[in-house]
Design a protein around this motif. Structure first.
Motif, PDB file in Angstrom:
ATOM      1  N   HIS A  49     -15.630 -85.528 -26.943  1.00  0.00           N
ATOM      2  CA  HIS A  49     -16.605 -86.701 -27.800  1.00  0.00           C
ATOM      3  C   HIS A  49     -17.904 -86.432 -28.084  1.00  0.00           C
ATOM      4  N   LEU A  50     -18.888 -85.410 -27.591  1.00  0.00           N
ATOM      5  CA  LEU A  50     -19.433 -84.986 -28.269  1.00  0.00           C
ATOM      6  C   LEU A  50     -19.950 -85.022 -29.816  1.00  0.00           C
ATOM      7  N   ALA A  72     -17.308 -86.019 -31.672  1.00  0.00           N
ATOM      8  CA  ALA A  72     -17.452 -87.383 -32.811  1.00  0.00           C
ATOM      9  C   ALA A  72     -18.456 -88.625 -32.773  1.00  0.00           C
ATOM     10  N   GLN A  73     -19.433 -88.372 -31.564  1.00  0.00           N
ATOM     11  CA  GLN A  73     -20.724 -88.528 -31.711  1.00  0.00           C
ATOM     12  C   GLN A  73     -21.895 -87.858 -33.030  1.00  0.00           C
ATOM     13  N   LEU A  74     -21.755 -86.648 -32.656  1.00  0.00           N
ATOM     14  CA  LEU A  74     -22.760 -85.934 -33.583  1.00  0.00           C
ATOM     15  C   LEU A  74     -22.100 -86.308 -35.173  1.00  0.00           C
ATOM     16  N   LEU A 112     -19.955 -88.980 -36.601  1.00  0.00           N
ATOM     17  CA  LEU A 112     -20.432 -90.752 -36.795  1.00  0.00           C
ATOM     18  C   LEU A 112     -21.686 -89.964 -36.810  1.00  0.00           C
ATOM     19  N   TRP A 113     -23.295 -89.701 -35.608  1.00  0.00           N
ATOM     20  CA  TRP A 113     -24.423 -89.724 -36.417  1.00  0.00           C
ATOM     21  C   TRP A 113     -24.390 -89.410 -38.308  1.00  0.00           C
TER      22      TRP A 113
END
Length: 63
Positions: A37-38, A40-42, A44-45
């Motif tokens: 999940h981390l 995935a967030q990175l 996306l950013w």
């Protein structure tokens, strides 16, 4: 090795997701999805900022 989680990762880090998860499982992590999940967030950013993997360094992450 079969992928265990159902975390969808898009963007520049997507190509590393399966290998990253497999490595976490090999190391004994019981819930690799927490780490995915981390990532995935990175990823996306990075996409929003129009950056790639080669753009990630200590200076970028410190901002």
């Amino acid at each position: 090795m079969e992928i265990q989680s159902h975390v969808r990762i898009t963007g520049p880090l997507a190509i590393y997701a399966a290998g990253f998860e497999q490595d976490l499982i090999r190391q004994g992590y019981k819930r690799p999805s927490d780490h995915l999940h981390l990532i995935a967030q990175l990823s996306l950013w990075l996409s929003v900022k129009k950056l790639g993997v080669d753009d990630v360094d200590e200076t970028l992450l410190a901002d």
